[in-house]
Design a protein around this motif. Sequence first.
Motif, PDB file in Angstrom:
ATOM      1  N   SER A 149       0.698  -1.226   0.035  1.00  0.00           N
ATOM      2  CA  SER A 149      -0.137   0.022   0.062  1.00  0.00           C
ATOM      3  C   SER A 149       0.743   1.227   0.118  1.00  0.00           C
ATOM      4  N   PRO A 150       0.114   2.308  -0.258  1.00  0.00           N
ATOM      5  CA  PRO A 150       1.040   3.649  -0.232  1.00  0.00           C
ATOM      6  C   PRO A 150       1.816   3.753   1.094  1.00  0.00           C
ATOM      7  N   ALA A 151       3.409   4.026   0.986  1.00  0.00           N
ATOM      8  CA  ALA A 151       3.997   3.886   2.231  1.00  0.00           C
ATOM      9  C   ALA A 151       4.252   5.391   2.847  1.00  0.00           C
ATOM     10  N   PRO A 152       4.505   5.282   3.914  1.00  0.00           N
ATOM     11  CA  PRO A 152       4.395   6.633   4.614  1.00  0.00           C
ATOM     12  C   PRO A 152       5.709   7.541   3.824  1.00  0.00           C
ATOM     13  N   GLY A 153       6.029   8.508   4.577  1.00  0.00           N
ATOM     14  CA  GLY A 153       6.952   9.430   3.947  1.00  0.00           C
ATOM     15  C   GLY A 153       8.163   8.854   3.707  1.00  0.00           C
ATOM     16  N   ILE A 173       4.351  -4.781   6.774  1.00  0.00           N
ATOM     17  CA  ILE A 173       3.419  -5.704   7.331  1.00  0.00           C
ATOM     18  C   ILE A 173       1.951  -5.017   7.482  1.00  0.00           C
ATOM     19  N   LEU A 174       2.186  -3.988   8.340  1.00  0.00           N
ATOM     20  CA  LEU A 174       0.761  -3.015   8.505  1.00  0.00           C
ATOM     21  C   LEU A 174       0.086  -2.513   7.196  1.00  0.00           C
ATOM     22  N   ALA A 175       0.995  -1.960   6.315  1.00  0.00           N
ATOM     23  CA  ALA A 175       0.207  -1.686   5.204  1.00  0.00           C
ATOM     24  C   ALA A 175      -0.442  -2.768   4.515  1.00  0.00           C
ATOM     25  N   ARG A 176       0.194  -4.066   4.654  1.00  0.00           N
ATOM     26  CA  ARG A 176      -0.369  -5.171   3.758  1.00  0.00           C
ATOM     27  C   ARG A 176      -1.737  -5.770   4.543  1.00  0.00           C
ATOM     28  N   LEU A 177      -1.473  -5.454   6.023  1.00  0.00           N
ATOM     29  CA  LEU A 177      -2.702  -6.156   6.543  1.00  0.00           C
ATOM     30  C   LEU A 177      -4.052  -4.961   6.321  1.00  0.00           C
ATOM     31  N   THR A 178      -3.772  -3.925   6.565  1.00  0.00           N
ATOM     32  CA  THR A 178      -4.832  -2.762   6.187  1.00  0.00           C
ATOM     33  C   THR A 178      -5.365  -2.745   4.891  1.00  0.00           C
ATOM     34  N   CYS A 179      -4.905  -3.353   3.957  1.00  0.00           N
ATOM     35  CA  CYS A 179      -5.207  -3.516   2.279  1.00  0.00           C
ATOM     36  C   CYS A 179      -5.850  -4.675   2.097  1.00  0.00           C
ATOM     37  N   VAL A 234     -12.074  -4.697  12.910  1.00  0.00           N
ATOM     38  CA  VAL A 234     -13.315  -4.211  13.727  1.00  0.00           C
ATOM     39  C   VAL A 234     -13.382  -4.853  14.810  1.00  0.00           C
ATOM     40  N   ARG A 235     -13.440  -6.426  14.796  1.00  0.00           N
ATOM     41  CA  ARG A 235     -13.833  -7.233  15.995  1.00  0.00           C
ATOM     42  C   ARG A 235     -12.680  -6.712  17.128  1.00  0.00           C
ATOM     43  N   SER A 236     -11.380  -6.683  16.598  1.00  0.00           N
ATOM     44  CA  SER A 236     -10.320  -6.588  17.779  1.00  0.00           C
ATOM     45  C   SER A 236     -10.100  -5.312  18.117  1.00  0.00           C
ATOM     46  N   TYR A 237     -11.002  -4.167  17.547  1.00  0.00           N
ATOM     47  CA  TYR A 237     -10.655  -2.684  17.821  1.00  0.00           C
ATOM     48  C   TYR A 237      -9.303  -2.482  17.346  1.00  0.00           C
ATOM     49  N   GLY A 238      -8.814  -3.020  16.188  1.00  0.00           N
ATOM     50  CA  GLY A 238      -7.636  -2.569  15.795  1.00  0.00           C
ATOM     51  C   GLY A 238      -7.700  -1.279  14.796  1.00  0.00           C
ATOM     52  N   ALA A 239      -8.986  -0.926  14.381  1.00  0.00           N
ATOM     53  CA  ALA A 239      -8.599   0.507  13.621  1.00  0.00           C
ATOM     54  C   ALA A 239      -8.704   1.603  15.036  1.00  0.00           C
ATOM     55  N   ALA A 240      -9.318   1.221  15.968  1.00  0.00           N
ATOM     56  CA  ALA A 240      -9.400   2.299  16.970  1.00  0.00           C
ATOM     57  C   ALA A 240      -7.938   2.366  17.597  1.00  0.00           C
ATOM     58  N   LEU A 241      -7.244   1.251  17.701  1.00  0.00           N
ATOM     59  CA  LEU A 241      -5.870   1.077  18.346  1.00  0.00           C
ATOM     60  C   LEU A 241      -5.020   1.687  17.543  1.00  0.00           C
ATOM     61  N   LEU A 242      -5.031   1.944  16.170  1.00  0.00           N
ATOM     62  CA  LEU A 242      -4.059   2.511  15.189  1.00  0.00           C
ATOM     63  C   LEU A 242      -4.473   3.865  15.405  1.00  0.00           C
ATOM     64  N   ARG A 243      -5.465   4.392  15.522  1.00  0.00           N
ATOM     65  CA  ARG A 243      -5.949   5.934  15.525  1.00  0.00           C
ATOM     66  C   ARG A 243      -5.108   6.210  17.012  1.00  0.00           C
ATOM     67  N   MET A 270      -2.486   7.174   7.124  1.00  0.00           N
ATOM     68  CA  MET A 270      -2.275   6.317   5.781  1.00  0.00           C
ATOM     69  C   MET A 270      -3.042   4.759   6.130  1.00  0.00           C
ATOM     70  N   LEU A 271      -2.667   4.433   7.367  1.00  0.00           N
ATOM     71  CA  LEU A 271      -3.358   3.179   7.689  1.00  0.00           C
ATOM     72  C   LEU A 271      -4.861   3.176   7.734  1.00  0.00           C
ATOM     73  N   LEU A 272      -5.240   4.158   8.374  1.00  0.00           N
ATOM     74  CA  LEU A 272      -6.766   4.271   8.480  1.00  0.00           C
ATOM     75  C   LEU A 272      -7.372   4.420   7.082  1.00  0.00           C
ATOM     76  N   GLN A 273      -6.694   5.350   6.142  1.00  0.00           N
ATOM     77  CA  GLN A 273      -7.278   5.285   5.039  1.00  0.00           C
ATOM     78  C   GLN A 273      -7.363   4.150   4.275  1.00  0.00           C
TER      79      GLN A 273
END
Length: 940
Positions: A496-500, A574-580, A589-598, A629-632
Amino acid sequence: MAAAKPTPTDSLSFCLAQLTAAAGEGVGGGKDTATNETPLGRALLALRTRHVKAAGGIERFRARGGLRPLLALLRRAAAAGPALSQAGPGSAPSSVESAASAAPAPSSGPAPSAASPSTPSPPARLRKTLDLALSILANCCTEGACRAEVRRLGGIGPLVTILQCVKTDSIQNRTARALGNLAMEPESCGDIHSAGAVPLLVESLTACQDSQCLQSVVRALRNLADSPQHRLALAQQGAVRPLAELLAAAPDPALTLALVRALLELSRGCSRACAEQLSLGGGLGPLVSLASHPKRAVREATILILANLCAQGLVRPALGNAGGVEVLLGELRRRRGSTGASPASQQPLVRAVCLLCREAINRARLRDAGGLELLMGLLRDPRASAWHPRVVAALVGFLYDTGALGRLQALGLVPLLAGQLCGEAGDEEEEGREAASWDFPEERTPERAEAGSFRSLRSWLISEGYAAGPGDISPDWSPERCPQPPPPPEAAEPASPAPGPTLLRTPRTLRTPGRSPAAAEEPWGREGPALLLLSRFSQAPDPSGALVTGPALCGLLAYVTGAPGPPSPRALRILARLTCNPACLEAFVRSYGAALLRAWLVLGVAPDDWPELGTRPDRSSQHRELGEMLLQNLTVQAESPFGVGALTHLLLSGSPEDRVACALTLPFICRKPSLWRRLLLDQGGLRLLLSALTRPAPHPLFLFFAADSLSCLQGLVSPTVSPALPPAVPLDLGPPSPCLYEPLLGPAPIPAPDLHFLLDSGLQLPAQRAASATASPFFRALLAGSFAEAQMDLVPLRGLSPSAAWPILHHLHGCRGCGAALGPIPPPGQPLLGSGAEEALEAAGRFLLPGLEEELEEAVGRIHLGPQGGPESVGEVFRLGRPRLAAHCARWTLGPGQCPRKRALALVGLVEAAGEEAGPLTEALLAVVMGVELGAKVPP
């Protein structure tokens, strides 16, 4: 029976005199050795059997100066060595005792000038003398003081000469025994090496047939292996192969024990020469067989030899074929299951098993023998934490073994790997080049390290005949100039689009021995093996079950945010691959992963930072960029047709826990109004989330996530209109309204009061009946109706303290905003329940003074929810149970620009204050989120 007649040899002085005379040091000289052999032999025998063996005898012998003539005698014997050697070994006696008993008794007269037929020939007599002298010296060298004395007197050289010249088994035995005893001193050990004794001892191993002699030689070699340098010297001089050959010949038990003890010493820090010789000598099979020897000393020494051999990659495949993998695994399993086994006893076996994972053939054997379960047990054991990095590096060998990876995942490897990313480094030493995998033997060239692809290309060119050797290949075909090979599978996958660039800019490092080729171009810190395995797991079609879990995500995020330098790009991929990956959306959603990332990346709050603030490296802007980026990426998945269906199914048909998690996550990953309005407002997701606030928290950061989610949702509902906050004007600012009650309190009140209110404390407060009666229906009925108080000038007000009565009297006389309402309110930090403020609010309601209630509530909000107030004050205000104050608390908590930590702490206080009565809190939060006044109609 008469006592035995004393003999001259019972005297130590006599024996020493004979020894001195024979050495040519007696006063007045002595007779020729050939004619004076009999008394010398008896003296030596007495020294050997009586004087030296007696308690303290060695010390007396050394103190009386016996070592000097003894060594002089050995020098003379060494000088006569060629004559002894020419006599041949056949004339030597089988033992010292037989030689001594064969000597004739001493006589007082002179010895005959010629030997009788029964008298041994001069070389034979000299060998007997040498045999006894060496036995005495070997016994003396069992004490440290004698060893030092022999070294000072230069006794090592004659012993080496005798070893070289006299090939009789008994003399070789005594000489090797003496050298072995001397080698117990480090200084003497070095002198023995320098004197060239090692090749002579190695020669004795192949020439000697006597078991006792062989044991002495083997012991001497073992004692000479006292340091890495000496062990290497012994291996380079060929000392290991004859030992292995003797072991393969199935010797007697005593010699077997001596051989395995010697091989154990020689294999410490096993050198390449040692491993090669042991393998060429056919020692691997016998060693594996001896691992089940009934004698414990042999068994344990053999197992340690096998463990030491694993340090050399060249011998590990042959060791596995001989059954070494099963032996080492079984012993490690036994020691781990034994209650008395210490971790130190397991360390060499753990190291050996991990090294065996570097070759494919041994990995297959290890997998079939239950080695994966054993390695996982080590990773779970906190007592084995020092070995965890080594175990993880060993598991990298199974990177492309699909069956083994599936088994490891089922055994729970992923969360353990995530925990290893930020764990403490173990104390394990770095392996050398010799321990590298023998599946890809490295070319031994003095040039600098080369890329793996270039080495493979060069080997192929040479094997196919296109080049005769490495020197025929043009320097232009260097790794820098030749076309780059295709990237490894892990790096070639689209990400996925990598960070800067700041996040991904890390120095390139060269591959180290034993490392997987896929890691050649990655920075390889101590977390490298764990990241490589996690990356391999993330490439599965559906990695959600293993990687999108709380422990795994926490480990990855802890590494990304806590690494002392820039994190490895592999972790970011790894994080980009999982979120994509769409298959991971429901797991996030189940593991509150998105909330944890934020929370962790965007807001900078990790689980360890809650509720107490932690300290981590300050790279908040980089982390925020990565988190957004991961939330996007998750937003793209959530707003796709598949994502909409998955979220709808979770919210409407999932378990209660899944429904709450979905409602909480939606504001973070949904930006389409049609989607979040339908799911959160029309289908009840928001009310579901609010009703879950007062239930047991399903996640340690649940209330933090919920406060952030409600704030985000409020921004989505009202992106431009901000809800009004309670007044935050300081108390000393702004002119107060004029007070209408104070004129009644002076010495000459104008107008004069016609009524007094009597408090429980006895205090009488002046009042105007007409003004009081018109302020409230309660006082109108009390003071102007048919009650008795209408005729009284002193009207009691029960259950009212002076501080609570003060704002009521002001309000009855028309004061609005004069500051009297602030009087009963305690400062921030002090409880409101039980204070004058609560009493005043209760009295205002009881006396039907809604205006005063509103003024008091506004004053409470100004003081406790203003600049001086904090999150802890929100719960205190809510506990008053006033709907308007509950709305103030909700606005303070979810207000725009509020610190995320303070917002979450305030919500915690609200939940604690609400207790089991969740209705008022739910309605207040719902009204604030929807942007409506409390009491207005909101969506059901």
